[in-house]
Design a protein around this motif. Structure first.
Motif, short mmCIF file in Angstrom:
data_model
loop_
_atom_site.label_atom_id
_atom_site.label_comp_id
_atom_site.label_asym_id
_atom_site.label_seq_id
_atom_site.Cartn_x
_atom_site.Cartn_y
_atom_site.Cartn_z
N SER A 1 0.91 -1.18 -0.04
CA SER A 1 -0.04 0.06 0.05
C SER A 1 0.83 1.46 -0.05
N GLY A 2 0.83 2.28 -0.75
CA GLY A 2 1.56 3.09 -1.00
C GLY A 2 2.19 3.28 -2.47
N CYS A 3 2.37 4.43 -2.76
CA CYS A 3 3.04 4.44 -4.32
C CYS A 3 4.56 3.67 -4.38
N MET A 4 4.38 2.88 -5.42
CA MET A 4 5.66 2.08 -5.87
C MET A 4 5.91 1.00 -4.57
N ALA A 5 4.98 0.75 -3.78
CA ALA A 5 5.22 -0.12 -2.66
C ALA A 5 5.63 -1.30 -3.30
N LEU A 6 6.48 -2.23 -3.19
CA LEU A 6 7.01 -3.75 -3.42
C LEU A 6 7.09 -3.74 -5.09
N SER A 7 7.19 -2.49 -5.64
CA SER A 7 7.12 -2.48 -6.91
C SER A 7 7.91 -3.32 -7.74
N GLN A 8 9.31 -3.45 -7.41
CA GLN A 8 10.32 -4.49 -7.98
C GLN A 8 10.03 -5.93 -7.61
N ASN A 9 9.20 -6.21 -6.74
CA ASN A 9 9.00 -7.76 -6.43
C ASN A 9 8.58 -8.74 -7.69
N THR A 10 9.24 -9.52 -7.89
CA THR A 10 9.06 -10.39 -8.89
C THR A 10 8.15 -11.93 -8.36
N SER A 11 8.78 -12.38 -7.40
CA SER A 11 8.41 -13.69 -6.96
C SER A 11 8.60 -13.74 -5.39
N GLY A 12 8.81 -12.65 -4.98
CA GLY A 12 8.75 -12.83 -3.34
C GLY A 12 7.43 -13.08 -2.72
N GLU A 13 7.51 -13.63 -1.41
CA GLU A 13 6.18 -13.97 -1.00
C GLU A 13 6.08 -13.50 0.39
N MET A 14 4.84 -13.36 0.70
CA MET A 14 4.40 -13.09 2.18
C MET A 14 5.17 -11.76 2.77
N ASN A 15 5.25 -10.73 1.69
CA ASN A 15 5.80 -9.75 2.21
C ASN A 15 4.72 -8.48 2.39
N THR A 16 5.06 -7.57 3.24
CA THR A 16 3.86 -6.40 3.65
C THR A 16 4.84 -5.13 3.66
N THR B 1 4.10 -0.73 3.59
CA THR B 1 3.38 0.19 3.43
C THR B 1 3.81 1.51 3.69
N GLY B 2 3.72 2.42 2.72
CA GLY B 2 4.16 3.75 2.48
C GLY B 2 4.92 3.81 1.12
N TYR B 3 5.19 5.04 0.92
CA TYR B 3 5.93 5.22 -0.47
C TYR B 3 7.21 4.69 -0.72
N GLN B 4 7.30 4.01 -1.51
CA GLN B 4 8.24 3.17 -2.02
C GLN B 4 8.82 2.07 -1.03
N ALA B 5 8.29 1.49 -0.14
CA ALA B 5 8.29 0.68 0.94
C ALA B 5 8.64 -0.66 0.33
N LEU B 6 9.88 -1.16 0.65
CA LEU B 6 10.43 -2.45 0.12
C LEU B 6 10.33 -2.34 -1.67
N LEU B 7 10.76 -1.21 -2.10
CA LEU B 7 10.82 -0.92 -3.47
C LEU B 7 11.67 -1.94 -4.30
N ASN B 8 12.86 -2.27 -3.61
CA ASN B 8 13.95 -3.07 -4.44
C ASN B 8 13.89 -4.62 -4.09
N ASN B 9 12.81 -4.96 -3.19
CA ASN B 9 12.96 -6.37 -3.03
C ASN B 9 12.37 -7.13 -4.24
N THR B 10 13.11 -8.12 -4.52
CA THR B 10 12.46 -8.85 -5.78
C THR B 10 12.38 -10.46 -5.48
N LEU B 11 13.11 -11.07 -4.73
CA LEU B 11 12.93 -12.35 -4.39
C LEU B 11 12.57 -12.63 -2.94
N GLY B 12 12.78 -11.70 -2.24
CA GLY B 12 12.77 -11.84 -0.46
C GLY B 12 11.26 -12.11 -0.12
N ASP B 13 11.28 -13.18 0.93
CA ASP B 13 10.16 -13.50 1.58
C ASP B 13 9.99 -12.93 3.03
#
Length: 140
Positions: free
Chosen positions: A106-121, A123-135
């Motif tokens: 929730s929030g502009c571009m939050a988890l935007s780069q995630n491709t296959s990471g699971e069970m992530n939360t 919240t907020g502007y670009q939160a976890l933006l660069n997470n791609t695979l992390g769970d």
């Protein structure tokens, strides 16, 4: 005296079916089984995807078999193919997610780069933006 419940249920069912037809007449909306897409029509890609809600330009535009996703905002869950049970709210939230499951952003571009990471939360502007695979990450 109140009308019998079956008559009320039939009337409600007829009303819903009429609304479904009206939505499907729009070029940028689709009611398909238990899924609702407003802002785009992904019917060329949906195979057996069920119980999805998309509201926004290109929200869930690449969906094929992913189920139980909610995407609200332009480009939310835009590249999601098979990922299920994701919730994305905001511009480009979970944008690159293709197969990740059970994510909430929730929030502009939050988890935007995630491709296959699971069970992530996120919240907020670009939160976890660069997470791609992390769970199992949480950030706000």
């Amino acid at each position: 005296m109140t009308p019998p419940l079956t008559i009320i249920a039939i009337a409600i069912g007829l009303s819903i079916n009429a609304q479904e037809k009206k939505l499907n007449d729009l070029s940028d909306a689709l009611v398909e089984g238990t899924s609702l897409y407003v802002g785009n029509d992904p019917s060329s890609t949906t195979d057996s995807a069920t119980s999805n809600i998309a509201l926004g330009k290109t929200a869930l535009k690449s969906i094929t078999t992913g189920d139980k996703n909610t995407a609200i905002g332009d480009d939310a869950l835009s590249l999601n193919n098979t990922g299920s049970s994701n919730t994305a709210s905001g511009y480009q939230t979970l944008y690159n997610n293709s197969s990740g499951n059970d994510n909430t952003a929730s929030g502009c571009m939050a988890l935007s780069q995630n491709t296959s990471g699971e069970m992530n939360t996120a919240t907020g502007y670009q939160a976890l933006l660069n997470n791609t695979l992390g769970d199992k990450n949480t950030a706000y």
